[in-house]
Design a protein around this motif. Structure first.
Motif, PDB file in Angstrom:
ATOM      1  N   GLU A  74      23.771  40.107  35.897  1.00 34.20           N
ATOM      2  CA  GLU A  74      22.951  39.206  35.070  1.00 34.20           C
ATOM      3  C   GLU A  74      23.347  37.747  35.298  1.00 34.20           C
ATOM      4  O   GLU A  74      22.481  36.885  35.437  1.00 34.20           O
ATOM      5  CB  GLU A  74      23.100  39.566  33.569  1.00 34.20           C
ATOM      6  CG  GLU A  74      22.519  40.930  33.192  1.00 34.20           C
ATOM      7  CD  GLU A  74      23.329  42.119  33.733  1.00 34.20           C
ATOM      8  OE1 GLU A  74      22.694  43.134  34.131  1.00 34.20           O
ATOM      9  OE2 GLU A  74      24.577  42.048  33.797  1.00 34.20           O
ATOM     10  N   GLN A  75      24.644  37.477  35.366  1.00 36.51           N
ATOM     11  CA  GLN A  75      25.113  36.109  35.595  1.00 36.51           C
ATOM     12  C   GLN A  75      24.665  35.580  36.955  1.00 36.51           C
ATOM     13  O   GLN A  75      24.121  34.485  37.042  1.00 36.51           O
ATOM     14  CB  GLN A  75      26.641  36.046  35.521  1.00 36.51           C
ATOM     15  CG  GLN A  75      27.219  36.103  34.143  1.00 36.51           C
ATOM     16  CD  GLN A  75      28.730  36.160  34.209  1.00 36.51           C
ATOM     17  OE1 GLN A  75      29.300  37.145  34.672  1.00 36.51           O
ATOM     18  NE2 GLN A  75      29.383  35.117  33.759  1.00 36.51           N
ATOM     19  N   VAL A  76      24.917  36.354  38.006  1.00 35.50           N
ATOM     20  CA  VAL A  76      24.605  35.844  39.342  1.00 35.50           C
ATOM     21  C   VAL A  76      23.102  35.819  39.610  1.00 35.50           C
ATOM     22  O   VAL A  76      22.649  35.055  40.463  1.00 35.50           O
ATOM     23  CB  VAL A  76      25.380  36.591  40.455  1.00 35.50           C
ATOM     24  CG1 VAL A  76      26.877  36.429  40.259  1.00 35.50           C
ATOM     25  CG2 VAL A  76      24.989  38.040  40.559  1.00 35.50           C
ATOM     26  N   SER A  77      22.343  36.597  38.863  1.00 37.70           N
ATOM     27  CA  SER A  77      20.879  36.550  39.007  1.00 37.70           C
ATOM     28  C   SER A  77      20.323  35.194  38.594  1.00 37.70           C
ATOM     29  O   SER A  77      19.233  34.813  39.012  1.00 37.70           O
ATOM     30  CB  SER A  77      20.217  37.655  38.187  1.00 37.70           C
ATOM     31  OG  SER A  77      20.487  38.910  38.783  1.00 37.70           O
ATOM     32  N   THR A  78      21.086  34.449  37.784  1.00 31.03           N
ATOM     33  CA  THR A  78      20.655  33.097  37.384  1.00 31.03           C
ATOM     34  C   THR A  78      21.102  32.045  38.400  1.00 31.03           C
ATOM     35  O   THR A  78      20.821  30.870  38.239  1.00 31.03           O
ATOM     36  CB  THR A  78      21.232  32.718  36.004  1.00 31.03           C
ATOM     37  OG1 THR A  78      22.654  32.568  36.126  1.00 31.03           O
ATOM     38  CG2 THR A  78      20.904  33.744  34.943  1.00 31.03           C
ATOM     39  N   GLY A  79      21.838  32.482  39.434  1.00 33.41           N
ATOM     40  CA  GLY A  79      22.367  31.556  40.436  1.00 33.41           C
ATOM     41  C   GLY A  79      21.281  31.022  41.358  1.00 33.41           C
ATOM     42  O   GLY A  79      20.106  31.371  41.253  1.00 33.41           O
ATOM     43  N   ILE A  80      21.710  30.187  42.287  1.00 35.82           N
ATOM     44  CA  ILE A  80      20.784  29.579  43.246  1.00 35.82           C
ATOM     45  C   ILE A  80      20.819  30.356  44.556  1.00 35.82           C
ATOM     46  O   ILE A  80      21.697  31.192  44.776  1.00 35.82           O
ATOM     47  CB  ILE A  80      21.113  28.087  43.475  1.00 35.82           C
ATOM     48  CG1 ILE A  80      22.528  27.916  44.063  1.00 35.82           C
ATOM     49  CG2 ILE A  80      20.959  27.309  42.174  1.00 35.82           C
ATOM     50  CD1 ILE A  80      22.890  26.465  44.383  1.00 35.82           C
ATOM     51  N   ARG A  81      19.866  30.070  45.433  1.00 40.18           N
ATOM     52  CA  ARG A  81      19.847  30.732  46.740  1.00 40.18           C
ATOM     53  C   ARG A  81      21.019  30.236  47.588  1.00 40.18           C
ATOM     54  O   ARG A  81      21.464  29.103  47.439  1.00 40.18           O
ATOM     55  CB  ARG A  81      18.523  30.456  47.451  1.00 40.18           C
ATOM     56  CG  ARG A  81      17.336  31.101  46.747  1.00 40.18           C
ATOM     57  CD  ARG A  81      16.039  30.844  47.440  1.00 40.18           C
ATOM     58  NE  ARG A  81      15.917  29.416  47.768  1.00 40.18           N
ATOM     59  CZ  ARG A  81      14.881  28.853  48.349  1.00 40.18           C
ATOM     60  NH1 ARG A  81      13.847  29.592  48.696  1.00 40.18           N
ATOM     61  NH2 ARG A  81      14.840  27.568  48.606  1.00 40.18           N
ATOM     62  N   PHE A  82      21.461  31.100  48.491  1.00 39.27           N
ATOM     63  CA  PHE A  82      22.589  30.769  49.361  1.00 39.27           C
ATOM     64  C   PHE A  82      22.328  29.478  50.136  1.00 39.27           C
ATOM     65  O   PHE A  82      23.194  28.608  50.214  1.00 39.27           O
ATOM     66  CB  PHE A  82      22.871  31.944  50.310  1.00 39.27           C
ATOM     67  CG  PHE A  82      23.951  31.662  51.315  1.00 39.27           C
ATOM     68  CD1 PHE A  82      25.263  31.518  50.917  1.00 39.27           C
ATOM     69  CD2 PHE A  82      23.651  31.552  52.665  1.00 39.27           C
ATOM     70  CE1 PHE A  82      26.266  31.256  51.841  1.00 39.27           C
ATOM     71  CE2 PHE A  82      24.640  31.293  53.599  1.00 39.27           C
ATOM     72  CZ  PHE A  82      25.958  31.145  53.183  1.00 39.27           C
TER      73      PHE A  82
END
Length: 186
Positions: A74-82
């Motif tokens: 859930e946390q990393v799903s809110t992250g940005i693209r590589f």
């Protein structure tokens, strides 16, 4: 272009990982966090502790990975693209022009592989400093040691959560500064 030697960009990444080390069929290691600390070379000051969360596109965060890093899907799903994270490194930290360091060679290899796999420009210049090897050689150790052991040998306290990129980058920068300071003073 002349290399800037004002800061070393200390990087520690966290990637998707699995119990036993091998990804499930159809998945591959994805960077999920880029932790960074610019180390000012004139003073040894750690200028910032930053965590850039990266949304994995080729794998999911396993329960093992969450247990190790504390990061959830859930946390990393809110992250940005590589590719956007790589652009931040270039634009905000001038990563193409500065020396960068990591503790061990995993981070360099993972960046190289993921950039090639995804067709993203490698965000760093040609100079990488392996702080793990430098520490072992500088201390005359028979082999490399992990970050917690290096910090203990230096009398430093581990700050934050081990296996979180921003905390590990912060701690690696402290170890690197101790090694550099010793080199400068003899």
């Amino acid at each position: 272009m002349a290399k800037r030697l004002d800061h070393v960009i200390v990087i520690d990444i966290e990637s998707t990982c699995w119990d036993g080390g091998f990804p499930p069929k159809g998945e591959t290691n994805d960077i999920i966090e880029i932790g960074l600390t610019p180390l000012e070379l004139s003073t040894g000051r750690r200028l910032e502790k930053r965590s850039i969360l990266v949304r994995p596109e080729r794998s999911k965060v396993s329960p093992f990975c969450t247990q190790l890093t504390t990061l959830t899907q859930e946390q990393v799903s809110t992250g940005i693209r590589f590719k956007d994270a790589c652009k931040i490194l270039e634009d905000e930290y001038l990563s193409q022009e500065r020396l960068w360091a990591s503790y061990g060679d995993y981070d360099r290899r993972q960046f190289d592989k993921q950039c090639r796999d995804e067709g993203v420009r490698y965000p760093f210049g040609p100079s990488h400093l392996n702080a793990k090897t430098l520490f072992a050689v500088g201390r005359g150790l028979p082999n490399e040691v992990g970050l917690p052991q290096a910090m203990a040998l230096l009398g430093l306290k581990l700050e934050g959560t081990h296996h979180r990129g921003h905390d590990d980058a912060w701690n690696i920068a402290a170890v690197l500064w101790e090694v550099l300071k010793k080199m400068r003073t003899g």
